[in-house]
Scaffold this motif. Structure first.
Motif, PDB file in Angstrom:
ATOM      1  N   ASP A   1       5.734   8.957   0.760  1.00 18.23           N
ATOM      2  CA  ASP A   1       4.995   7.695   0.805  1.00 18.23           C
ATOM      3  C   ASP A   1       5.275   6.909  -0.479  1.00 18.23           C
ATOM      4  OD1 ASP A   1       3.256   5.796   1.850  1.00 18.23           O
ATOM      5  OD2 ASP A   1       1.446   6.813   1.160  1.00 18.23           O
TER       6      ASP A   1
ATOM      7  N   HIS B   1       3.650   3.415  -2.604  1.00 14.52           N
ATOM      8  CA  HIS B   1       2.730   2.282  -2.723  1.00 14.52           C
ATOM      9  C   HIS B   1       3.196   1.389  -3.865  1.00 14.52           C
ATOM     10  CE1 HIS B   1      -0.782   3.176  -0.031  1.00 14.52           C
ATOM     11  NE2 HIS B   1      -0.060   4.285   0.065  1.00 14.52           N
TER      12      HIS B   1
ATOM     13  N   HIS C   1      -2.109  10.949   0.183  1.00 15.37           N
ATOM     14  CA  HIS C   1      -1.499  10.531   1.449  1.00 15.37           C
ATOM     15  C   HIS C   1      -0.336  11.449   1.840  1.00 15.37           C
ATOM     16  CE1 HIS C   1      -3.074   6.097   1.164  1.00 15.37           C
ATOM     17  NE2 HIS C   1      -4.023   7.007   1.113  1.00 15.37           N
TER      18      HIS C   1
HETATM   19 MG    MG Z   1       0.022   5.641   1.854  1.00 17.06          MG
END
Ligand code: MG
Length: 385
Positions: free
Chosen positions: A233, A235, A268
């Protein structure tokens, strides 16, 4: 079928396997027997609530065993199993469910497919009994002298969960004449209910003796398989000021991270790795970013959800390994705190949790400080099937 409540009967005092403890509280592969049972029922998508019935003396033990599970407050049972079920059914009057699944606390593996079969048949019948056909030849004996061979073609071993339309089984219990019935179906039969039988499951064993515990543990261990899942992931940094939350720990940063929930990229990827290992989709499917209710949400809730799915499968985490990738903020000094927090969220020993930090040597979007990336690997142990 809407409005299904599972009634779990666990009020017995039988301690043949547990020494001083009733058998439903004895550990089975490291987890109390009753917790296996409650967790599987609570996690079934068609079951709206789980109502345990316990012995009043066991309340403290029960509370520890059911800690964190989504079950109703327990009801005190009575002197017999029948009495306990009756009390449990009366306690459900306020919920007025359409159907109840009455299940023995000492049957820790009521499989999802078994429950589905019982519920499906309940649409056409007032009551449903899962059962296995009798395969051994049956003898009737007078002491040790065989008197006759009993035809077995139409005989079944009854299991639980037995499913009933709630009004029908409540009426059967209320109208019982006091003569003992060995299961709830027997009471329903006497009350004139039409009952169906569906295929039971050989895994749906009743754990009664110390031998049963040992056999089930051997079976769980022998068939165990290891699963691996990964998560990745990214961000981006947003316009808002820091801190950033990584692996559940707030870390000072000039800018905060943008994106889903609290933007905890570390948790996450952990959730994605856990979901991946059991083939249960990804975090976005379970918690769509389009839904406002996840805005700013603590990602610890996503971890808890994933753990619930793991528990439903009987999965145990072997280890997790998370790597955070960024130039800044410097996360290295916070690794110990992050590891401690992840271990706490997973209820796992710290030596099974790793949190590492790395950079991309100033290359690419991470090198330019545009965001934070993370990846994770999780290994799970699942019971055999
Ligand atoms: Mg995420």
């Amino acid at each position: 079928m809407a409005g299904v409540i599972a009634l779990v009967v666990a009020a017995g005092r039988g301690s043949r396997v547990g020494g001083d403890r009733p058998k439903q509280y004895v550990p089975l592969a490291g987890t109390p027997l009753l917790r296996h049972t409650l967790a599987r029922l609570a996690a079934h998508p068609a079951i709206d609530a789980v109502q345990p019935v316990i012995h009043p003396d066991d309340r403290a033990t029960f509370d520890a065993v059911a800690d964190g599970l989504d079950v109703l407050a327990p009801v005190d049972g009575g002197a017999s199993r029948q009495d306990s079920v009756h009390r449990g059914l009366e306690a459900l009057a306020g919920h007025n469910p359409e159907a109840v699944l009455i299940h023995d606390g000492a049957r820790p593996f009521p499989g999802n497919e078994l429950i589905d079969r019982v519920l499906a048949a309940l649409t056409d019948h007032a009551g449903v009994v899962p059962a296995l056909p009798v395969s051994d030849t049956l003898k009737r004996a007078d002491g040790r002298r065989i008197a006759e061979t009993v035809p077995r073609g139409d005989l079944w071993h009854a299991q639980t969960p037995q499913g009933f339309r709630y009004p029908a089984i409540l009426a059967a219990h209320r109208g019982a004449d006091g003569s003992p019935a060995s299961d709830d179906a027997a009471l329903a039969e006497r009350a004139g209910c039409a009952l169906a039988v569906v295929d039971g499951s050989t895994e749906n064993v009743k754990v009664t003796t110390r031998d049963d515990i040992a056999r089930v543990e051997r079976w769980l261990a022998g068939g165990a398989e290891t699963r691996t899942g990964t998560g990745f992931d990214v961000h981006a940094f947003g316009d808002a000021a820091g801190p950033v939350r990584l692996c559940g720990v707030d870390i000072p940063s000039e800018r905060g991270l943008a994106g889903h929930s609290d933007a905890d990229v570390g948790l996450h990827v952990l959730v994605d790795a856990l979901l991946g290992a059991i083939g249960a989709g990804d975090i976005g499917e379970h918690f769509p970013p389009s839904e406002d209710r996840w805005k700013g949400a603590d990602s610890a809730a996503f971890v808890a959800h994933a753990l619930g799915l793991l528990e439903q499968r009987g999965a145990a985490i072997v280890n997790v390994d998370i790597t955070l990738l960024c130039e800044r903020p410097k996360v290295g000094p916070h690794r110990a705190a992050m590891r401690e927090r992840v271990a706490e969220l997973l209820d796992l020993a710290e030596e099974r949790v790793s949190v590492k930090a790395s950079t991309t040597e100033r290359l690419g979007f991470l090198g330019r400080g545009e965001g934070i990336a993370a990846q994770a690997v999780a290994s799970l142990r699942l019971p055999g099937s």
